[in-house]
Write a protein that holds these residues in place. Structure first.
Motif, PDB file in Angstrom:
ATOM      1  N   ARG A  95       0.821  -1.209   0.000  1.00 36.80           N
ATOM      2  CA  ARG A  95       0.000   0.000   0.000  1.00 36.80           C
ATOM      3  C   ARG A  95       0.844   1.242   0.000  1.00 36.80           C
ATOM      4  O   ARG A  95       1.926   1.273   0.595  1.00 36.80           O
ATOM      5  CB  ARG A  95      -0.783   0.095   1.308  1.00 36.80           C
ATOM      6  N   LEU A  96       0.259   2.279  -0.592  1.00 35.84           N
ATOM      7  CA  LEU A  96       0.833   3.617  -0.533  1.00 35.84           C
ATOM      8  C   LEU A  96      -0.217   4.494   0.157  1.00 35.84           C
ATOM      9  O   LEU A  96      -1.384   4.501  -0.253  1.00 35.84           O
ATOM     10  CB  LEU A  96       1.100   4.111  -1.966  1.00 35.84           C
ATOM     11  N   VAL A  97       0.181   5.196   1.215  1.00 39.39           N
ATOM     12  CA  VAL A  97      -0.773   6.038   1.944  1.00 39.39           C
ATOM     13  C   VAL A  97      -0.303   7.487   1.883  1.00 39.39           C
ATOM     14  O   VAL A  97       0.839   7.785   2.257  1.00 39.39           O
ATOM     15  CB  VAL A  97      -0.913   5.585   3.422  1.00 39.39           C
ATOM     16  N   LEU A  98      -1.156   8.334   1.366  1.00 34.71           N
ATOM     17  CA  LEU A  98      -0.848   9.770   1.293  1.00 34.71           C
ATOM     18  C   LEU A  98      -1.834  10.502   2.198  1.00 34.71           C
ATOM     19  O   LEU A  98      -3.024  10.193   2.204  1.00 34.71           O
ATOM     20  CB  LEU A  98      -0.987  10.282  -0.149  1.00 34.71           C
ATOM     21  N   ASN A  99      -1.336  11.470   2.950  1.00 34.09           N
ATOM     22  CA  ASN A  99      -2.237  12.167   3.868  1.00 34.09           C
ATOM     23  C   ASN A  99      -1.865  13.646   3.976  1.00 34.09           C
ATOM     24  O   ASN A  99      -0.829  14.069   3.464  1.00 34.09           O
ATOM     25  CB  ASN A  99      -2.194  11.496   5.253  1.00 34.09           C
ATOM     26  N   THR A 100      -2.731  14.394   4.653  1.00 31.48           N
ATOM     27  CA  THR A 100      -2.365  15.761   5.019  1.00 31.48           C
ATOM     28  C   THR A 100      -2.173  15.786   6.541  1.00 31.48           C
ATOM     29  O   THR A 100      -2.517  14.816   7.227  1.00 31.48           O
ATOM     30  CB  THR A 100      -3.471  16.774   4.629  1.00 31.48           C
ATOM     31  N   ASP A 101      -1.666  16.897   7.064  1.00 31.61           N
ATOM     32  CA  ASP A 101      -1.338  16.910   8.491  1.00 31.61           C
ATOM     33  C   ASP A 101      -2.587  16.912   9.373  1.00 31.61           C
ATOM     34  O   ASP A 101      -2.473  16.753  10.586  1.00 31.61           O
ATOM     35  CB  ASP A 101      -0.399  18.073   8.844  1.00 31.61           C
ATOM     36  N   GLY A 102      -3.773  17.074   8.774  1.00 27.88           N
ATOM     37  CA  GLY A 102      -5.012  16.972   9.551  1.00 27.88           C
ATOM     38  C   GLY A 102      -5.167  15.587  10.168  1.00 27.88           C
ATOM     39  O   GLY A 102      -5.847  15.425  11.179  1.00 27.88           O
ATOM     40  N   VAL A 103      -4.529  14.569   9.567  1.00 23.96           N
ATOM     41  CA  VAL A 103      -4.601  13.208  10.103  1.00 23.96           C
ATOM     42  C   VAL A 103      -3.696  13.087  11.319  1.00 23.96           C
ATOM     43  O   VAL A 103      -4.118  12.659  12.397  1.00 23.96           O
ATOM     44  CB  VAL A 103      -4.175  12.178   9.031  1.00 23.96           C
ATOM     45  N   THR A 104      -2.451  13.512  11.181  1.00 22.24           N
ATOM     46  CA  THR A 104      -1.466  13.325  12.255  1.00 22.24           C
ATOM     47  C   THR A 104      -1.611  14.380  13.352  1.00 22.24           C
ATOM     48  O   THR A 104      -1.233  14.146  14.488  1.00 22.24           O
ATOM     49  CB  THR A 104      -0.041  13.376  11.683  1.00 22.24           C
ATOM     50  N   ASP A 105      -2.177  15.558  13.007  1.00 22.30           N
ATOM     51  CA  ASP A 105      -2.304  16.627  14.006  1.00 22.30           C
ATOM     52  C   ASP A 105      -3.616  16.569  14.782  1.00 22.30           C
ATOM     53  O   ASP A 105      -3.841  17.384  15.672  1.00 22.30           O
ATOM     54  CB  ASP A 105      -2.203  18.008  13.326  1.00 22.30           C
ATOM     55  N   ALA A 106      -4.486  15.611  14.441  1.00 24.76           N
ATOM     56  CA  ALA A 106      -5.751  15.483  15.186  1.00 24.76           C
ATOM     57  C   ALA A 106      -5.415  15.226  16.647  1.00 24.76           C
ATOM     58  O   ALA A 106      -4.552  14.397  16.950  1.00 24.76           O
ATOM     59  CB  ALA A 106      -6.570  14.328  14.616  1.00 24.76           C
ATOM     60  N   ILE A 107      -6.081  15.964  17.566  1.00 28.47           N
ATOM     61  CA  ILE A 107      -5.719  15.843  18.978  1.00 28.47           C
ATOM     62  C   ILE A 107      -6.835  15.208  19.798  1.00 28.47           C
ATOM     63  O   ILE A 107      -8.011  15.296  19.440  1.00 28.47           O
ATOM     64  CB  ILE A 107      -5.372  17.225  19.600  1.00 28.47           C
ATOM     65  N   ASN A 108      -6.453  14.583  20.905  1.00 32.63           N
ATOM     66  CA  ASN A 108      -7.444  14.034  21.831  1.00 32.63           C
ATOM     67  C   ASN A 108      -7.694  15.051  22.946  1.00 32.63           C
ATOM     68  O   ASN A 108      -7.215  16.181  22.878  1.00 32.63           O
ATOM     69  CB  ASN A 108      -6.986  12.674  22.386  1.00 32.63           C
ATOM     70  N   ARG A 109      -8.426  14.627  23.996  1.00 34.21           N
ATOM     71  CA  ARG A 109      -8.790  15.576  25.057  1.00 34.21           C
ATOM     72  C   ARG A 109      -7.575  16.094  25.809  1.00 34.21           C
ATOM     73  O   ARG A 109      -7.612  17.180  26.377  1.00 34.21           O
ATOM     74  CB  ARG A 109      -9.759  14.912  26.031  1.00 34.21           C
ATOM     75  N   GLN A 110      -6.508  15.311  25.829  1.00 35.14           N
ATOM     76  CA  GLN A 110      -5.280  15.768  26.507  1.00 35.14           C
ATOM     77  C   GLN A 110      -4.426  16.617  25.562  1.00 35.14           C
ATOM     78  O   GLN A 110      -3.261  16.906  25.861  1.00 35.14           O
ATOM     79  CB  GLN A 110      -4.452  14.577  27.003  1.00 35.14           C
ATOM     80  N   GLN A 111      -4.993  16.944  24.382  1.00 36.96           N
ATOM     81  CA  GLN A 111      -4.302  17.749  23.376  1.00 36.96           C
ATOM     82  C   GLN A 111      -3.082  17.027  22.811  1.00 36.96           C
ATOM     83  O   GLN A 111      -2.163  17.670  22.294  1.00 36.96           O
ATOM     84  CB  GLN A 111      -3.876  19.101  23.960  1.00 36.96           C
ATOM     85  N   LYS A 112      -3.034  15.708  22.949  1.00 34.01           N
ATOM     86  CA  LYS A 112      -1.924  14.945  22.375  1.00 34.01           C
ATOM     87  C   LYS A 112      -2.287  14.588  20.932  1.00 34.01           C
ATOM     88  O   LYS A 112      -3.364  14.051  20.669  1.00 34.01           O
ATOM     89  CB  LYS A 112      -1.695  13.654  23.174  1.00 34.01           C
ATOM     90  N   PRO A 113      -1.392  14.912  19.997  1.00 34.68           N
ATOM     91  CA  PRO A 113      -1.704  14.624  18.587  1.00 34.68           C
ATOM     92  C   PRO A 113      -1.674  13.129  18.273  1.00 34.68           C
ATOM     93  O   PRO A 113      -0.971  12.369  18.948  1.00 34.68           O
ATOM     94  CB  PRO A 113      -0.591  15.361  17.829  1.00 34.68           C
ATOM     95  N   PHE A 114      -2.448  12.750  17.254  1.00 31.67           N
ATOM     96  CA  PHE A 114      -2.475  11.353  16.803  1.00 31.67           C
ATOM     97  C   PHE A 114      -1.069  10.932  16.389  1.00 31.67           C
ATOM     98  O   PHE A 114      -0.599   9.859  16.733  1.00 31.67           O
ATOM     99  CB  PHE A 114      -3.465  11.221  15.635  1.00 31.67           C
ATOM    100  N   GLY A 115      -0.410  11.786  15.637  1.00 33.76           N
ATOM    101  CA  GLY A 115       1.017  11.591  15.367  1.00 33.76           C
ATOM    102  C   GLY A 115       1.331  10.619  14.246  1.00 33.76           C
ATOM    103  O   GLY A 115       0.518   9.772  13.865  1.00 33.76           O
ATOM    104  N   VAL A 116       2.524  10.747  13.717  1.00 38.75           N
ATOM    105  CA  VAL A 116       2.970   9.916  12.599  1.00 38.75           C
ATOM    106  C   VAL A 116       3.117   8.456  13.035  1.00 38.75           C
ATOM    107  O   VAL A 116       2.764   7.541  12.291  1.00 38.75           O
ATOM    108  CB  VAL A 116       4.318  10.448  12.041  1.00 38.75           C
ATOM    109  N   GLU A 117       3.597   8.244  14.282  1.00 37.48           N
ATOM    110  CA  GLU A 117       3.824   6.863  14.736  1.00 37.48           C
ATOM    111  C   GLU A 117       2.525   6.063  14.751  1.00 37.48           C
ATOM    112  O   GLU A 117       2.477   4.925  14.289  1.00 37.48           O
ATOM    113  CB  GLU A 117       4.472   6.858  16.131  1.00 37.48           C
TER     114      GLU A 117
END
Lengths: 114, 424
Positions: free
Chosen positions: B343-365
Motif C-alpha cells: 500500500r501507498l498512503v498519502l495524507n495531510t497533516d489533519g490526520v497526524t495533528d488530530a488531537i485528543n482531550r489531553q491535546q496529544k496529537p495522533f502523530g505519525v507513529e
C-alpha cells in the motif's frame, strides 16, 4: 495552558513576541494581527520566542512566510525564531521552510543578533 | 427619628386647640416595624392614617412584576383618605412601612364629623388630593414614557436579532453551496485500474477547507495522484485550493515529469498571491505495470509505503518547499515502489495533528501503526479501509472538535506478489 499566548515587548533594536501553547489556524491569525500592528508602526525586526510553543499549524507557517515577506521588503527587517522545540523544528523542516528563518538557541541570542 | 404632633400636620393646621384635642382623643397611636403592610390595595378601608414618625410608601400592584411605587411619605403626611370619601370605598393602593413608623389612625366616623364641623379641613384635603392627583398623573406619564422607550429598544433589538438571524442563515446557505461546489471539485469516484484498489476522502474542518486530492488519467495507462494542503482554512483557503487544484490538473495533464509540473504551478501561483498563501503538494505518477510511483513533494507530508505484510518501507527524503511563496523552491523528487500486495498512503497533516482531550496529537507513529495493522487484517475494500482509518482517528480524538482538514488517499496493490495470478 496560559491565557496569554502572545506577549509583545518592544525592545530597542527589535520586537520580541513570546508565544506559548498551540497555534492552530485561529491562534495563528492572532499572531498575524500582533505582527501587523508592529509593522504598521514601522517596526520590522522581529524575534519570536518559541520556547513554550507546543504546536504550529500550516496556518501559522503561512503567517510566518507572509509576515517575513513584508518585514524583509527593502532590507528593513526579518523574523528570527528562538528556541523552537524539536517537533516544531521538524514541522518547519518537513515543510522545507527551516532554511528561510534564522533560528537561535535562546531568545537572548536572537535579540542580540539584531 | 423626627416625630411630629398632629398640630404639625397640614391637614389639621386650621383647627383650634380644642378641636385638635377633641380629634386627637379619637385617634389611637400605633407603632409598626419596617416592612409592615399597613393596608392592601382593593381591601375595604375604614380609616385614614397620619404618619407621626418614620417613612411609608404607597405601592400599586404590590408583589407583582408591575409593582410600582407611587410615592414615599414622611412624618406629617396622611394617607388612606380616599377610601373614606366614598361609602364602602376600597384602598386604591397598598401602604407599606419603609422604616419603623408611628401611625395615628382616624376612623370613618371621626373623619366624617371632622369634615362636617371644619370646612377648612375639607379645603385642605381637596388641595392635597388635587396636588397628589397631579403628581400621580405626571409620574404615570413619566412611567409610560420610560416603558415606551424600553419597548422601543426591545423592539429594535428584536429587529436587529432578526436581521442577524436572516444574515446568518444567508451565510450558512452560501457556505453550504461553497461546500457542495468544493466537494464537486474532488473526484466523484476513485479510479479503476486493474491490479489496484483506491480509497480517498477529504473531510474539511469547517464548511469548506484547503485540502484536496485528485486523480488524473495520463497517457499510457499511468495515473497522476495529487494530495495537497493549502495553508490556513476557511473561505480564503478554499479559493486558493480551487486555484491550485486547477493549475495542478492543467500542468499534470500535459504528462510532464512531476517536478516540472509543480515548478510551473509555483510560477503561476507566485503571480497571484498577495496574501502569502501557499500550498504543500505531493504529486506523483503511478506506473501500474510495475508499481513505480514517481513523485515530487513540495513541503508536504511524506508518503507511507508498506509491503503486503504491513512492513513499512523507508522512503528517501530531500528538501521540499511549499508552492506559492518562493521563486525557486526546492522540490523533493523520489522514485519509490509499491510492492505487490502493498500500500501507498498519502495524507495531510489533519490526520497526524488530530488531537485528543489531553491535546496529544495522533502523530505519525500511530498512523504508521495503523497502516501496518490494516495490512494484516482480512482484506476489505480500500475505500472502506480509508473510512475505517478516519473512524480510528475520530475515536482517538474522544470528541475533540476536528480543527484541521482531514485528507487520506490509499493506493493498494491487489496483485498477489509471488503467488500465481488467477487466469481470467
Amino acid at each position: 495552558m496560559s491565557d496569554q499566548q502572545i506577549v509583545h515587548t518592544e525592545l530597542k533594536r527589535c520586537d520580541l513576541f513570546k508565544l506559548a501553547g498551540r497555534f492552530d489556524s485561529s491562534k495563528a491569525h492572532e499572531v498575524e494581527s500582533a505582527l501587523w500592528t508592529a509593522i504598521n508602526a514601522n517596526r520590522y525586526r522581529f524575534v519570536l520566542d518559541m520556547t513554550a510553543v507546543e504546536y504550529i499549524s500550516s496556518g501559522f507557517l503561512r503567517v510566518l512566510v507572509a509576515t517575513q515577506k513584508e518585514a524583509k521588503r527593502f532590507n528593513r527587517g526579518d523574523i528570527y525564531l528562538a528556541a523552537p522545540a524539536q517537533r516544531i523544528q521538524d514541522v518547519l523542516k518537513l515543510a522545507g521552510l527551516d532554511a528561510m528563518f534564522k533560528t537561535f538557541d535562546t531568545p537572548e541570542e536572537a535579540v542580540g543578533a539584531w | 427619628m423626627t416625630r411630629v404632633n398632629l398640630r404639625d400636620v397640614a391637614l389639621f393646621a386650621t383647627l383650634s386647640n380644642d378641636a385638635l384635642r377633641e380629634i386627637e382623643a379619637t385617634m389611637p397611636v400605633t407603632r409598626w416595624p419596617a416592612g409592615t403592610v399597613l393596608f392592601r390595595e382593593n381591601e375595604p378601608g375604614d380609616s385614614m392614617c397620619v404618619v407621626l414618625s418614620g417613612t411609608i410608601e404607597v405601592v400599586k400592584a404590590m408583589g407583582t412584576a408591575e409593582e410600582w411605587r407611587v410615592r414615599r411619605m414622611q412624618a406629617g403626611s396622611f394617607v388612606g383618605e380616599l377610601a373614606l370619601l366614598e361609602p364602602g370605598g376600597l384602598r386604591s393602593a397598598a401602604v407599606r412601612a419603609v422604616t419603623d413608623v408611628e401611625i395615628a389612625a382616624l376612623q370613618r366616623a371621626g373623619f366624617d364629623a371632622l369634615l362636617e364641623r371644619q370646612p377648612r379641613v375639607a379645603v385642605e384635603l381637596v388641595e392635597t388630593l388635587s396636588r397628589r392627583l397631579r403628581e400621580t398623573n405626571d409620574a404615570t406619564i413619566r412611567d409610560l414614557r420610560a416603558k415606551n422607550r424600553e419597548l422601543e429598544m426591545a423592539y429594535r433589538s428584536l429587529q436587529d436579532a432578526q436581521a442577524q438571524i436572516i444574515e446568518k442563515e444567508r451565510l450558512e446557505r452560501e457556505l453550504q453551496l461553497a461546500h457542495n461546489v468544493q466537494q464537486s471539485m474532488l473526484p466523484r469516484a476513485v479510479p479503476v485500474v486493474p491490479g489496484y484498489d483506491f480509497g480517498a476522502m477529504m473531510i474539511p474542518a469547517q464548511a469548506v477547507g484547503g485540502d484536496f486530492y485528485d486523480f488524473i488519467e495520463l497517457d499510457g495507462g499511468q495515473l497522476g495522484i495529487v494530495v495537497a494542503d493549502v495553508s490556513d482554512k476557511g473561505m480564503s483557503a478554499a479559493l486558493f485550493m480551487a486555484l491550485s487544484r486547477s493549475l495542478i490538473r492543467a500542468e499534470a495533464s500535459r504528462g510532464i515529469p512531476p517536478v516540472e509540473a509543480l515548478r510551473r504551478v509555483n510560477f503561476h501561483l507566485l503571480n497571484m498571491n498577495e496574501a502569502g498563501m501557499f500550498v504543500t503538494v505531493l504529486y506523483g505518477i503511478l506506473h501500474p505495470a510495475n508499481g513505480e510511483f514517481h513523485y515530487a513533494r513540495a513541503g508536504h507530508e511524506l508518503p507511507l509505503v508498506c509491503d503486503g505484510d504491513g512492513r513499512l518501507i523507508d522512503v528517501p527524503i530531500s528538501r521540499g518547499q511549499p508552492l506559492g511563496v518562493l521563486t525557486d523552491p526546492d522540490v523533493d523528487e523520489q522514485h519509490i515502489h509499491v510492492p505487490p500486495g502493498g500500500r501507498l498512503v498519502l495524507n495531510t497533516d489533519g490526520v497526524t495533528d488530530a488531537i485528543n482531550r489531553q491535546q496529544k496529537p495522533f502523530g505519525v507513529e500511530r498512523l504508521r501503526d495503523l497502516v501496518t495493522s490494516f495490512a494484516v487484517l482480512p482484506r476489505i475494500s480500500t475505500q472502506t479501509n480509508c473510512l475505517a482509518m478516519f473512524d480510528t482517528v475520530t475515536a482517538y480524538c474522544e470528541g475533540t472538535p476536528q480543527f484541521d482538514d482531514f485528507t487520506l488517499v490509499i493506493v493498494e496493490s491487489t496483485a498477489q506478489g509471488n503467488l500465481p495470478q488467477p487466469v481470467t
